[in-house]
Design a protein around this motif. Structure first.
Motif, PDB file in Angstrom:
ATOM      1  N   THR A 168     -35.968 -23.472  30.058  1.00 36.61           N
ATOM      2  CA  THR A 168     -35.447 -22.029  31.308  1.00 36.61           C
ATOM      3  C   THR A 168     -35.263 -20.450  30.039  1.00 36.61           C
ATOM      4  O   THR A 168     -35.108 -19.652  30.570  1.00 36.61           O
ATOM      5  CB  THR A 168     -34.757 -22.903  32.240  1.00 36.61           C
ATOM      6  OG1 THR A 168     -33.251 -22.717  32.230  1.00 36.61           O
ATOM      7  CG2 THR A 168     -35.061 -23.027  33.043  1.00 36.61           C
ATOM      8  N   ASP A 169     -34.986 -21.151  29.226  1.00 39.57           N
ATOM      9  CA  ASP A 169     -33.952 -19.589  28.396  1.00 39.57           C
ATOM     10  C   ASP A 169     -34.746 -18.836  28.313  1.00 39.57           C
ATOM     11  O   ASP A 169     -36.145 -18.998  27.650  1.00 39.57           O
ATOM     12  CB  ASP A 169     -33.284 -20.315  27.137  1.00 39.57           C
ATOM     13  CG  ASP A 169     -33.157 -19.398  25.820  1.00 39.57           C
ATOM     14  OD1 ASP A 169     -33.002 -18.598  25.986  1.00 39.57           O
ATOM     15  OD2 ASP A 169     -32.761 -19.810  25.092  1.00 39.57           O
ATOM     16  N   ILE A 170     -35.214 -17.274  28.441  1.00 39.79           N
ATOM     17  CA  ILE A 170     -35.482 -16.687  28.551  1.00 39.79           C
ATOM     18  C   ILE A 170     -36.412 -16.285  27.578  1.00 39.79           C
ATOM     19  O   ILE A 170     -37.487 -15.615  26.837  1.00 39.79           O
ATOM     20  CB  ILE A 170     -35.276 -14.948  29.713  1.00 39.79           C
ATOM     21  CG1 ILE A 170     -34.896 -15.242  30.515  1.00 39.79           C
ATOM     22  CG2 ILE A 170     -36.493 -13.975  29.173  1.00 39.79           C
ATOM     23  CD1 ILE A 170     -33.972 -14.047  30.993  1.00 39.79           C
ATOM     24  N   GLN A 171     -35.793 -16.141  26.425  1.00 38.43           N
ATOM     25  CA  GLN A 171     -35.109 -15.630  24.861  1.00 38.43           C
ATOM     26  C   GLN A 171     -36.825 -17.017  24.506  1.00 38.43           C
ATOM     27  O   GLN A 171     -37.928 -16.829  23.935  1.00 38.43           O
ATOM     28  CB  GLN A 171     -34.621 -16.023  24.061  1.00 38.43           C
ATOM     29  CG  GLN A 171     -35.132 -14.958  22.039  1.00 38.43           C
ATOM     30  CD  GLN A 171     -33.492 -15.572  21.135  1.00 38.43           C
ATOM     31  OE1 GLN A 171     -32.391 -15.386  22.444  1.00 38.43           O
ATOM     32  NE2 GLN A 171     -33.514 -15.056  20.524  1.00 38.43           N
ATOM     33  N   PHE A 172     -36.727 -17.973  24.826  1.00 31.03           N
ATOM     34  CA  PHE A 172     -37.462 -19.508  24.395  1.00 31.03           C
ATOM     35  C   PHE A 172     -38.759 -18.788  25.052  1.00 31.03           C
ATOM     36  O   PHE A 172     -39.456 -19.347  23.791  1.00 31.03           O
ATOM     37  CB  PHE A 172     -36.742 -20.526  24.765  1.00 31.03           C
ATOM     38  CG  PHE A 172     -37.466 -21.501  24.668  1.00 31.03           C
ATOM     39  CD1 PHE A 172     -38.021 -22.140  23.427  1.00 31.03           C
ATOM     40  CD2 PHE A 172     -37.937 -22.762  25.123  1.00 31.03           C
ATOM     41  CE1 PHE A 172     -38.859 -23.222  22.670  1.00 31.03           C
ATOM     42  CE2 PHE A 172     -39.580 -23.190  25.193  1.00 31.03           C
ATOM     43  CZ  PHE A 172     -38.988 -23.789  23.688  1.00 31.03           C
ATOM     44  N   GLN A 173     -38.455 -18.472  26.589  1.00 25.84           N
ATOM     45  CA  GLN A 173     -39.870 -18.580  26.981  1.00 25.84           C
ATOM     46  C   GLN A 173     -41.342 -17.459  25.928  1.00 25.84           C
ATOM     47  O   GLN A 173     -41.891 -17.349  26.014  1.00 25.84           O
ATOM     48  CB  GLN A 173     -40.191 -18.418  28.540  1.00 25.84           C
ATOM     49  CG  GLN A 173     -39.330 -19.123  28.694  1.00 25.84           C
ATOM     50  CD  GLN A 173     -40.429 -20.729  29.756  1.00 25.84           C
ATOM     51  OE1 GLN A 173     -41.367 -20.122  29.050  1.00 25.84           O
ATOM     52  NE2 GLN A 173     -39.770 -21.909  29.733  1.00 25.84           N
ATOM     53  N   SER A 174     -39.885 -16.137  25.979  1.00 26.38           N
ATOM     54  CA  SER A 174     -40.655 -15.069  24.659  1.00 26.38           C
ATOM     55  C   SER A 174     -40.985 -15.868  23.803  1.00 26.38           C
ATOM     56  O   SER A 174     -42.346 -15.370  23.405  1.00 26.38           O
ATOM     57  CB  SER A 174     -39.775 -14.025  24.895  1.00 26.38           C
ATOM     58  OG  SER A 174     -40.446 -13.463  23.717  1.00 26.38           O
ATOM     59  N   GLU A 175     -40.865 -16.222  23.155  1.00 24.97           N
ATOM     60  CA  GLU A 175     -40.927 -16.410  21.413  1.00 24.97           C
ATOM     61  C   GLU A 175     -41.974 -18.035  21.676  1.00 24.97           C
ATOM     62  O   GLU A 175     -42.909 -17.950  21.112  1.00 24.97           O
ATOM     63  CB  GLU A 175     -39.786 -17.837  21.220  1.00 24.97           C
ATOM     64  CG  GLU A 175     -38.680 -15.831  20.686  1.00 24.97           C
ATOM     65  CD  GLU A 175     -37.679 -16.508  19.229  1.00 24.97           C
ATOM     66  OE1 GLU A 175     -37.724 -17.661  18.687  1.00 24.97           O
ATOM     67  OE2 GLU A 175     -36.833 -15.383  19.874  1.00 24.97           O
ATOM     68  N   LEU A 176     -41.744 -19.070  22.955  1.00 24.18           N
ATOM     69  CA  LEU A 176     -43.082 -19.921  22.634  1.00 24.18           C
ATOM     70  C   LEU A 176     -43.797 -19.271  22.758  1.00 24.18           C
ATOM     71  O   LEU A 176     -45.279 -19.907  23.051  1.00 24.18           O
ATOM     72  CB  LEU A 176     -42.599 -20.852  24.074  1.00 24.18           C
ATOM     73  CG  LEU A 176     -43.099 -21.886  24.864  1.00 24.18           C
ATOM     74  CD1 LEU A 176     -43.047 -23.181  23.519  1.00 24.18           C
ATOM     75  CD2 LEU A 176     -42.728 -22.748  25.862  1.00 24.18           C
ATOM     76  N   ALA A 177     -44.792 -18.349  23.955  1.00 24.48           N
ATOM     77  CA  ALA A 177     -45.410 -17.294  24.444  1.00 24.48           C
ATOM     78  C   ALA A 177     -46.027 -16.845  22.818  1.00 24.48           C
ATOM     79  O   ALA A 177     -47.905 -16.292  23.510  1.00 24.48           O
ATOM     80  CB  ALA A 177     -45.071 -16.784  25.574  1.00 24.48           C
ATOM     81  N   LYS A 178     -45.192 -16.645  22.124  1.00 22.55           N
ATOM     82  CA  LYS A 178     -45.747 -15.765  21.315  1.00 22.55           C
ATOM     83  C   LYS A 178     -47.555 -16.704  20.784  1.00 22.55           C
ATOM     84  O   LYS A 178     -47.897 -17.584  20.386  1.00 22.55           O
ATOM     85  CB  LYS A 178     -45.303 -16.116  19.736  1.00 22.55           C
ATOM     86  CG  LYS A 178     -44.363 -14.472  19.985  1.00 22.55           C
ATOM     87  CD  LYS A 178     -43.329 -14.292  18.288  1.00 22.55           C
ATOM     88  CE  LYS A 178     -42.134 -13.524  18.843  1.00 22.55           C
ATOM     89  NZ  LYS A 178     -41.327 -14.302  17.357  1.00 22.55           N
ATOM     90  N   PRO A 179     -48.560 -16.046  20.244  1.00 22.26           N
ATOM     91  CA  PRO A 179     -49.729 -16.874  19.415  1.00 22.26           C
ATOM     92  C   PRO A 179     -49.367 -17.644  18.682  1.00 22.26           C
ATOM     93  O   PRO A 179     -50.303 -18.508  18.198  1.00 22.26           O
ATOM     94  CB  PRO A 179     -50.901 -15.447  19.159  1.00 22.26           C
ATOM     95  CG  PRO A 179     -50.150 -14.704  20.547  1.00 22.26           C
ATOM     96  CD  PRO A 179     -49.207 -14.327  20.380  1.00 22.26           C
TER      97      PRO A 179
END
Ligand code: HEC
Ligand code: HEC
Ligand code: HEC
Ligand code: HEC
Ligand code: HEC
Length: 451
Positions: A94-105
């Protein structure tokens, strides 16, 4: 009637044969290309010996417990569950930073998830192999044992504690104490439990130029020849029952499960529990010497048996000193940082590293001003995320979907970027030093925003 010359027929046949051979070659070539390109290569062939390249196989229900979710463990292990819920481990998905990096193509999502939600039951799909060995093309089939509640649990209890017996095919719990009487199957293997940290916290791997995982905390600890384990410091001992009081079990030596690290939690509401769950800065201000022609500040890594900062390469300490005049106006300022520096292109490369190894001292010399300074204030801030990085994440929030899209857009307000971990004032006249208590600092940290 016009007879066609023989040679012309021969030519035509030759041409036809050339066309056929050419066509066959193309078909064969395309076939081979398609075969190689679509061929499923086993993961272990692409990432030999990498524990993180696969999740822990699906875990069947645990006798006496049911599904091996943290929530179910928490029915009896209430305090441990409450502590773990506040940990970075519980927030690893649920880490916001993780979600942001995970979503990168550019992110190979399945690899990221192998460390951040490491049990197969937490995953919608099972990855059976990689097309042509390409980590961007996993072959996925639906997972019949997917448990959505468990998915949200991040590095859940079962990551460290539950495995399947290869003979009986039943789930069992790994414990570290022994002589206990649980209602669930148990095997005692303290060493395995304690060594589990290395699987995720001691890996450096460059996948492509922009993706690097660089955690050497395990090797750093081993290099100190300390007899401490990760858990000695990150799971402090406490005397209590392993389970809720109503089960009437004896008080034993237990371990807090908050897994506190650098004191920058994943949400603002978690600040109030950092100290209770065991936060201690790795560094201490071991000297603050002010002379007419120099200020010398010494920072010692006293409390961590690994480098500080460790783990994620983006973490660093920012040291600052401010000089005040008689009326408390700031008239002098200086800053420096302790940490790693990386250049990301053309290939990820560490260019500088000023981190402090265990037991060593970082000396910072500052040239004082001629202006009439009466007092100085020193601060050490542990930075987890820079403002420019979160700005960039906000700009690229388009890769995300609800609810993380909105969370990333508001991450300046929702995501702690840094914490003050040391603050000290120095009065020139009396040569006296006064340190702010950790409790006071953490009350202020909960209200601070940004880097
Ligand atoms: C129905 C209650 C219950 C549930 C649910 C439960 N436990 Fe336990 N567990 C116990 C009891 C009771 C003990 C033994 C306590 C004692 O004897 O002091 C125990 C002991 C343990 C121990 C320590 C054993 C040792 O000797 O080191 C571990 C580790 C453990 N449980 C993990 C788990 C995990 C992980 C889960 C969830 C997958 C879980 N438990 C679910 C009741 C439960
Ligand atoms: C080998 C296991 C492993 C893999 C694979 C992995 N991570 Fe992590 N990740 C970790 C560990 C361990 C930490 C904690 C390090 C720390 O707190 O300094 C972490 C922390 C993070 C953080 C938080 C950093 C911070 O300072 O708070 C982010 C974001 C992150 N990982 C993203 C990713 C992404 C995206 C991927 C896939 C490209 C990925 N991780 C793959 C183990 C892994
Ligand atoms: C399956 C992989 C995995 C294992 C095993 C694991 N960790 Fe972690 N750990 C992570 C990830 C991922 C994060 C970071 C999550 C994030 O920042 O989003 C993390 C974060 C942490 C942090 C928090 C750092 C901080 O400043 O918030 C500490 C401390 C920590 N782990 C200690 C341990 C210890 C001690 C063990 C062994 C008992 C262990 N970990 C085992 C994956 C793992
Ligand atoms: C990152 C790994 C990790 C995770 C996640 C984890 N534990 Fe533990 N746990 C350990 C280790 C290591 C020990 C043993 C420490 C020792 O014996 O020195 C332990 C000990 C225990 C014990 C024995 C009592 C004690 O405190 O020593 C229980 C019970 C337990 N864990 C339950 C849980 C439950 C329930 C969860 C989830 C809510 C959980 N653990 C999550 C690593 C983990
Ligand atoms: C002697 C105590 C001690 C031992 C042993 C220890 N740590 Fe730490 N660790 C600390 C302290 C103290 C901090 C806080 C450092 C800081 O930020 O000031 C820390 C911070 C961390 C962090 C957060 C990153 C950071 O730089 O703040 C991670 C991740 C971590 N430790 C993982 C581990 C792992 C994994 C092990 C075992 C290989 C381990 N630690 C062993 C004391 C210890």
């Amino acid at each position: 009637m016009v007879s066609r010359p023989k040679t012309s027929v021969g030519n035509w046949k030759l041409k036809r044969n050339i066309y056929i051979s050419f066509f066959t070659l193309i078909v064969l070539g395309m076939g081979t290309f398609l075969y190689i390109n679509q061929r499923e290569v086993p993961i272990e062939q692409v990432f030999p010996g990498k524990i993180w390249s696969k999740p822990i196989a699906n875990l069947p229900d645990l006798k006496g417990v049911g599904a091996p979710t943290a929530k179910n463990c928490g029915n009896c292990h209430t305090e441990i569950y409450e502590e773990w819920q506040k940990s970075t481990h519980a927030n690893a998905l649920t880490d916001i930073q993780f979600q942001s990096e995970l979503a990168k193509p550019s992110s190979p999502k399945w690899i990221c998830l192998n460390c951040h939600i490491p049990v197969q039951n937490q995953r919608e799909t099972i990855i059976t192999g990689l097309k042509n060995g390409d980590y961007f093309r996993p072959v996925e089939i639906p997972n019949p044992d997917f448990n959505p509640d468990m998915k949200a649990e991040g590095v859940t209890c079962a990551t460290c504690h539950v495995r399947v017996d290869s003979q009986t095919k039943e789930s069992y719990v790994i414990g570290g104490t022994g002589g206990t009487s649980p209602p669930h199957p148990i095997k005692i293997d303290r060493k395995q439990l304690l060594n589990r940290c290395y699987d995720c916290h001691n890996e450096t791997y460059t996948l492509n130029e922009s993706l690097v995982c660089s955690f050497q905390t395990g090797s750093e600890l081993q290099a100190t020849h300390s007899n401490q384990t990760c858990s000695s410091c990150h799971q402090p001992e406490v005397r209590r029952s392993f389970v809720k009081a109503s089960l009437n079990k004896p008080v034993r030596t237990a371990h807090k499960h908050g897994f506190i690290g650098g004191g920058v939690p994943k949400r603002f509401d978690l600040y109030s529990d950092q100290i209770r769950l065991g936060y201690k800065p790795g560094i201490v201000l071991s000297a603050f010497k002010v002379q007419n022609d120099s200020i010398e500040i010494q920072i010692k890594n006293t409390n961590a048996d690994h480098h500080v900062t460790t783990g994620d390469p983006e973490r660093f300490y920012r040291l600052s000193i401010v000089g005040f005049d008689k009326i408390g106006k700031s008239i002098f300022q200086s800053e420096t940082t302790i940490g790693q520096e990386w250049s990301w292109s053309p290939a990820a490369k560490k260019v500088n590293d000023t981190r402090i190894p265990s037991g060593e001292i970082f000396v910072w010399k500052v040239k004082p001003t001629e202006l009439p300074v009466e007092s100085y204030k020193f601060q050490a801030v542990h930075v987890r995320l820079k403002n420019i990085t979160s700005n960039y994440m906000i700009q690229s929030s388009g890769y995300l979907t609800s609810p993380y899209k909105e969370k990333v857009e508001n991450m300046k307000d929702l995501y702690p970027h840094s914490s003050i971990v040391i603050e000290s004032s120095y009065q020139l006249k009396t040569k006296s030093r006064k340190d702010t208590t950790l409790e006071d600092l953490f009350k202020r940290n909960a209200e601070r925003k940004g880097e």
